[in-house]
Motif scaffolding. Structure first.
Motif, mmCIF file in Angstrom:
data_model
loop_
_atom_site.group_PDB
_atom_site.id
_atom_site.type_symbol
_atom_site.label_atom_id
_atom_site.label_comp_id
_atom_site.label_asym_id
_atom_site.label_seq_id
_atom_site.Cartn_x
_atom_site.Cartn_y
_atom_site.Cartn_z
ATOM 1 N N VAL A 71 0.838 -1.204 0.000
ATOM 2 C CA VAL A 71 0.000 0.000 0.000
ATOM 3 C C VAL A 71 0.871 1.252 0.000
ATOM 4 N N LEU A 72 1.899 1.268 0.834
ATOM 5 C CA LEU A 72 2.746 2.455 0.976
ATOM 6 C C LEU A 72 3.653 2.681 -0.233
ATOM 7 N N HIS A 73 3.914 1.623 -0.998
ATOM 8 C CA HIS A 73 4.754 1.751 -2.188
ATOM 9 C C HIS A 73 3.941 1.900 -3.468
ATOM 10 N N ALA A 74 2.612 1.850 -3.370
ATOM 11 C CA ALA A 74 1.774 1.792 -4.565
ATOM 12 C C ALA A 74 1.859 3.042 -5.426
ATOM 13 N N GLU A 75 2.109 4.193 -4.839
ATOM 14 C CA GLU A 75 2.056 5.439 -5.598
ATOM 15 C C GLU A 75 2.799 6.534 -4.841
ATOM 16 N N ALA A 100 7.320 6.167 6.213
ATOM 17 C CA ALA A 100 8.212 5.576 7.220
ATOM 18 C C ALA A 100 7.576 5.628 8.598
ATOM 19 N N GLU A 101 6.882 6.737 8.885
ATOM 20 C CA GLU A 101 6.239 6.869 10.201
ATOM 21 C C GLU A 101 5.138 5.825 10.387
ATOM 22 N N VAL A 102 4.325 5.621 9.351
ATOM 23 C CA VAL A 102 3.253 4.623 9.439
ATOM 24 C C VAL A 102 3.845 3.222 9.565
#
Length: 463
Positions: free
Chosen positions: A240-244, A342-344
């Motif tokens: 999810v975090l790398h998707a866009e 990174a925080e999430v």
């Protein structure tokens, strides 16, 4: 072709390379003279505006009393804060990558029927053409799985009767198929590589329709197909975090540039894959893991901040690790105060480290994340602050998940193909002009010289 070795650099090639080197070097001062924004960034490191997008928003500054100042980073997918998106699907106990793909491709969150629809559709599309694994993946396996992905994507063109159709419905269909198939291409490509080059057993495990993208990656990759829910949740979160991440990152911009030429979907995605493969882009998390392995060899006491400071300073002075002068995973082209991804990710990294009994290593990562910005500020003149980015933690997560190093960047690609597809669709829908920036020529013009009047140089073409 016989047994010709394509990796051979002959003496003649080496000699000509040395002779012609000066023709390929441009004096740095010329870039200032012609006011060229190198890397499409201004003198403050801010990207030059080259387009508009509805897909995502990367926020790192705010206006205070008329001045633009750095602020804690935020990331929005189709106007929705990624933090809220993640909190939402976690609260409901759903895996989030499929929901995120729907949001990025269609512009809004799916309701329950549409969520079930995209999950079913991706499951139906997770099937490679007959004999594709044998004829394409198992033959001539590549040591770099990113090349395997690019070759696989380009080969899928041959199986598509509507490969050249760039209408929006057809490109959307192609995009959804590639989102479903990239995990298979990556995992099977890795299995083929380890079988042929490392002598491991060959295990080709089919995907299961009832599993999410993250779950299928783990069950296809592992010999026993087993994984924990926490492992799958953390990998899903990484997807999810790398998707866009906006239209300006190198691979997404590549996809948009290639799309404006009118080319097919498979060529556009293969071009984006080629960009992501580069160590300055998708390969950064590999460098982080390798850097920490070097750190653990050089620093006796991981809790001694002075020792850690000395090592980090040595990195910046090109005296440690790979001599590149970088602390990998710290700093970002846009974010300065903090990278929201990174925080999430950080809290989930901590949970996984407890489950894996690797709290000591997690504490080391956290310590370096706190010290590195201080050391960089002391060693370098900076126009903005720096902080740990998502690559800082993602490599550590993949190692805890027992993912092989060869799949670190392909996992990034599996996630980001959704963003590439959304930007390609937006470019096609907007029907903009072909992207064609200008380059100023700085080579003086001179007349053609006949062969018999050219200055002879000693040259030995020994093949």
């Amino acid at each position: 072709m016989g047994n010709y070795n394509f990796s051979t650099i002959t003496p003649a090639i080496r000699e000509l390379s040395e002779m012609g080197m000066h023709h390929n070097q441009i004096a740095p001062e010329l870039f200032d003279r012609y006011q060229v924004k190198r890397g499409l960034r201004d003198e403050n490191g801010k990207g030059v505006l080259t387009g508009l997008t509805n897909v995502s928003d990367v926020c790192a500054t705010k206006v205070v009393e008329g001045k633009t100042v750095p602020c804690a980073g935020e990331l929005y997918y189709r106007g929705i804060n990624v933090r809220e998106l993640i909190d939402g699907f976690l609260a409901d106990g759903r895996f989030g990558y499929e929901e995120t793909a729907y949001l990025l491709l269609f512009g809004e969150l799916p309701d329950q029927p549409h969520y079930e629809w995209i999950c079913r559709l991706l499951a139906d599309y997770r099937s490679l053409p007959t004999a594709f694994v044998r004829d394409v993946i198992l033959k001539s396996p590549s040591a770099n799985i990113m090349n395997t992905l690019a070759r696989g994507v380009l080969t899928l063109y041959s199986y598509d009767e509507m490969a050249e159709d760039t209408s929006l419905p057809n490109v959307l269909r192609q995009s959804l198929e590639l989102i479903a198939l990239l995990p298979l291409l990556a995992v099977y490509g890795y299995q083929a590589h380890t079988y042929y080059h490392e002598g491991d057993s060959l295990v080709i495990r089919p995907p299961k329709p009832e599993l999410s993208t993250a779950e299928n990656i783990l069950q296809m990759l592992r010999p026993d197909g087993a994984f924990t829910e926490l492992e799958a949740r953390v990998l899903d979160l990484a997807l999810v975090l790398h998707a866009e991440h906006g239209g300006g990152n190198n691979s997404t911009f590549t996809a948009r540039v290639v799309t404006t030429s009118g080319t097919d979907t498979y060529s556009a995605i293969a071009a984006a894959l080629a960009s992501l493969k580069g160590p300055k882009h998708g390969g950064a998390n590999i460098k982080v893991v390798q850097m920490f392995e070097d750190l653990k060899q050089k620093v006796d006491d991981w809790e001694d901040e002075e020792q850690l400071r000395r090592y980090l300073s040595a990195l910046l002075r090109r005296e440690a690790f790979d001599g590149a002068g970088l602390i990998y995973g710290v700093g970002h082209a846009v974010y300065s105060v903090s990278d929201p991804r990174a925080e999430v990710f950080r809290s989930f990294v901590e949970k996984l480290s407890r489950a894996k009994g690797m709290q000591r290593e997690y504490a080391l990562y956290d310590r370096v994340a706190a010290l590195a910005p201080q050391v960089i500020a002391e060693e370098r003149h900076m126009f903005k602050g720096v902080s740990a980015n998502i690559d800082f933690y993602s490599g550590f997560v993949y190692r805890m998940l027992d993912l092989p190093l060869e799949l670190y960047t392909p996992i990034f690609a599996i996630a980001r193909v959704t963003g590439w597809s959304a930007h390609r669709l937006e470019e096609l829908a907007t029907a903009g002009k072909i992207i064609r920036p200008a380059y100023a020529n700085v080579c003086p013009h001179h007349p053609y010289v006949p062969m018999d009047r050219r200055h002879e140089k000693e040259f030995s073409a020994q093949e």
